[in-house]
Design a protein around this motif. Structure first.
Motif, PDB file in Angstrom:
ATOM      1  N   THR A  58       0.846  -1.192   0.000  1.00 23.89           N
ATOM      2  CA  THR A  58       0.000   0.000   0.000  1.00 23.89           C
ATOM      3  C   THR A  58       0.878   1.237   0.000  1.00 23.89           C
ATOM      4  O   THR A  58       2.053   1.195   0.393  1.00 23.89           O
ATOM      5  CB  THR A  58      -0.942   0.040   1.219  1.00 23.89           C
ATOM      6  OG1 THR A  58      -0.147  -0.032   2.423  1.00 23.89           O
ATOM      7  CG2 THR A  58      -1.908  -1.131   1.199  1.00 23.89           C
ATOM      8  N   ARG A  60       1.157   5.412  -2.110  1.00 22.99           N
ATOM      9  CA  ARG A  60       0.592   6.379  -3.035  1.00 22.99           C
ATOM     10  C   ARG A  60       1.372   6.365  -4.338  1.00 22.99           C
ATOM     11  O   ARG A  60       2.604   6.307  -4.346  1.00 22.99           O
ATOM     12  CB  ARG A  60       0.623   7.792  -2.443  1.00 22.99           C
ATOM     13  CG  ARG A  60      -0.203   7.951  -1.176  1.00 22.99           C
ATOM     14  CD  ARG A  60      -0.158   9.379  -0.665  1.00 22.99           C
ATOM     15  NE  ARG A  60      -0.882  10.294  -1.534  1.00 22.99           N
ATOM     16  CZ  ARG A  60      -2.200  10.508  -1.457  1.00 22.99           C
ATOM     17  NH1 ARG A  60      -2.929   9.881  -0.554  1.00 22.99           N
ATOM     18  NH2 ARG A  60      -2.792  11.352  -2.273  1.00 22.99           N
ATOM     19  N   HIS A  64      -2.468   9.323  -5.694  1.00 24.33           N
ATOM     20  CA  HIS A  64      -3.635   8.620  -5.154  1.00 24.33           C
ATOM     21  C   HIS A  64      -3.198   7.404  -4.334  1.00 24.33           C
ATOM     22  O   HIS A  64      -2.192   6.762  -4.661  1.00 24.33           O
ATOM     23  CB  HIS A  64      -4.566   8.169  -6.273  1.00 24.33           C
ATOM     24  CG  HIS A  64      -5.164   9.284  -7.063  1.00 24.33           C
ATOM     25  ND1 HIS A  64      -6.130  10.120  -6.560  1.00 24.33           N
ATOM     26  CD2 HIS A  64      -4.917   9.709  -8.330  1.00 24.33           C
ATOM     27  CE1 HIS A  64      -6.466  11.013  -7.470  1.00 24.33           C
ATOM     28  NE2 HIS A  64      -5.749  10.787  -8.559  1.00 24.33           N
ATOM     29  N   PRO A  65      -3.957   7.057  -3.305  1.00 27.26           N
ATOM     30  CA  PRO A  65      -3.662   5.827  -2.566  1.00 27.26           C
ATOM     31  C   PRO A  65      -3.856   4.608  -3.468  1.00 27.26           C
ATOM     32  O   PRO A  65      -4.791   4.556  -4.271  1.00 27.26           O
ATOM     33  CB  PRO A  65      -4.695   5.830  -1.428  1.00 27.26           C
ATOM     34  CG  PRO A  65      -5.178   7.235  -1.341  1.00 27.26           C
ATOM     35  CD  PRO A  65      -5.096   7.795  -2.717  1.00 27.26           C
ATOM     36  N   THR A  67      -3.404   0.093  -3.667  1.00 30.96           N
ATOM     37  CA  THR A  67      -3.204  -1.199  -3.010  1.00 30.96           C
ATOM     38  C   THR A  67      -2.869  -2.229  -4.075  1.00 30.96           C
ATOM     39  O   THR A  67      -3.555  -2.304  -5.103  1.00 30.96           O
ATOM     40  CB  THR A  67      -4.467  -1.645  -2.248  1.00 30.96           C
ATOM     41  OG1 THR A  67      -4.812  -0.672  -1.263  1.00 30.96           O
ATOM     42  CG2 THR A  67      -4.241  -2.996  -1.568  1.00 30.96           C
TER      43      THR A  67
END
Length: 226
Positions: A58, A60, A64-65, A67
């Motif tokens: 996880t 950025r 944006h984040p 996963t």
């Protein structure tokens, strides 16, 4: 002679046990390196274990984040196991609901939400076949024009044989990419999903993120409304 035979058996069991534990440790260490080439690209990168032996990454990317998680697919009969990676870009999007694109559907994609999308849509021009494009219901279905505009940035990515699935929804965007195919000898003999030192390609991740961002940006800019 009986005592000697028992000693030999005990020694053999001990040796095999040691070798097995070493193999397990080596396999675990190798799995932990799945994202080693991607981690330097990710801001605030964090690796955790998903319980299946592979890490979850996880952090950025492109603001944006994101996963990234591994998926081991060994349920399809008469096919070698496949190691997929699921990449999710988390961002709020103003869409009515999720549109899901499943490429080369087999009906055995346990990792796919496709089964939950009962309303099938006509695939827009440019998407490779076979493909199933679907959403939850007819009430949330985008028009053919909106759907074509929504998926336009992803047409080339969907045409890549490594791409299995793409989704666009309120919580963000998702793509599933093939990383590796299982070792044939191991699977044929003992039905084990063994992969030869798999590593996720950072260029593939950057390319996918760029496509997902372009798709999300079109929605955010009001160019498409589903």
């Amino acid at each position: 002679m009986v005592t000697g035979a028992l000693v030999v058996i005990v020694v053999a069991v001990v040796v095999l046990s040691i070798l097995h534990r070493r193999s397990q440790r080596a396999d675990a260490a190798d799995r932990a390196r799945l994202f080693e080439r991607v981690v330097p690209l990710v801001q605030d990168a964090r690796l955790t274990c998903d319980g299946g032996g592979y890490p979850v990454l996880t952090g950025r990317l492109a603001g944006h984040p994101v996963t990234l998680r591994a998926i081991v697919d060994a349920v399809t009969l008469r096919k070698l196991p496949v190691l997929w990676v699921e990449l999710v870009v988390h961002r709020a999007l103003e869409v009515e609901g999720t549109v899901n694109v499943l490429l080369r559907p087999l009906g055995t994609e346990f990792f796919s939400p496709d089964a939950g999308f009962a309303h099938e849509l006509a695939p827009p021009p440019g998407l490779p076949r076979p493909v199933r494009v679907a959403c939850a219901s007819a009430y949330r279905a985008p028009s053919a024009e909106v759907l074509a505009g929504l998926l336009a940035p992803a047409t080339e990515l969907c045409g890549d044989p490594a791409t299995k699935e793409l989704s666009v929804g309120r919580g963000g965007l998702r793509v599933v990419l093939r990383v590796a195919e299982g070792d044939q000898a191991s699977y044929r003999s003992v039905r084990r999903a063994v992969f030869d030192h798999p590593r996720v390609d950072p260029d593939a991740v950057l390319r996918a993120v760029a496509v997902l961002d372009a798709t999300g940006d079109r929605v955010s800019a009001g160019e498409v409304r589903s």
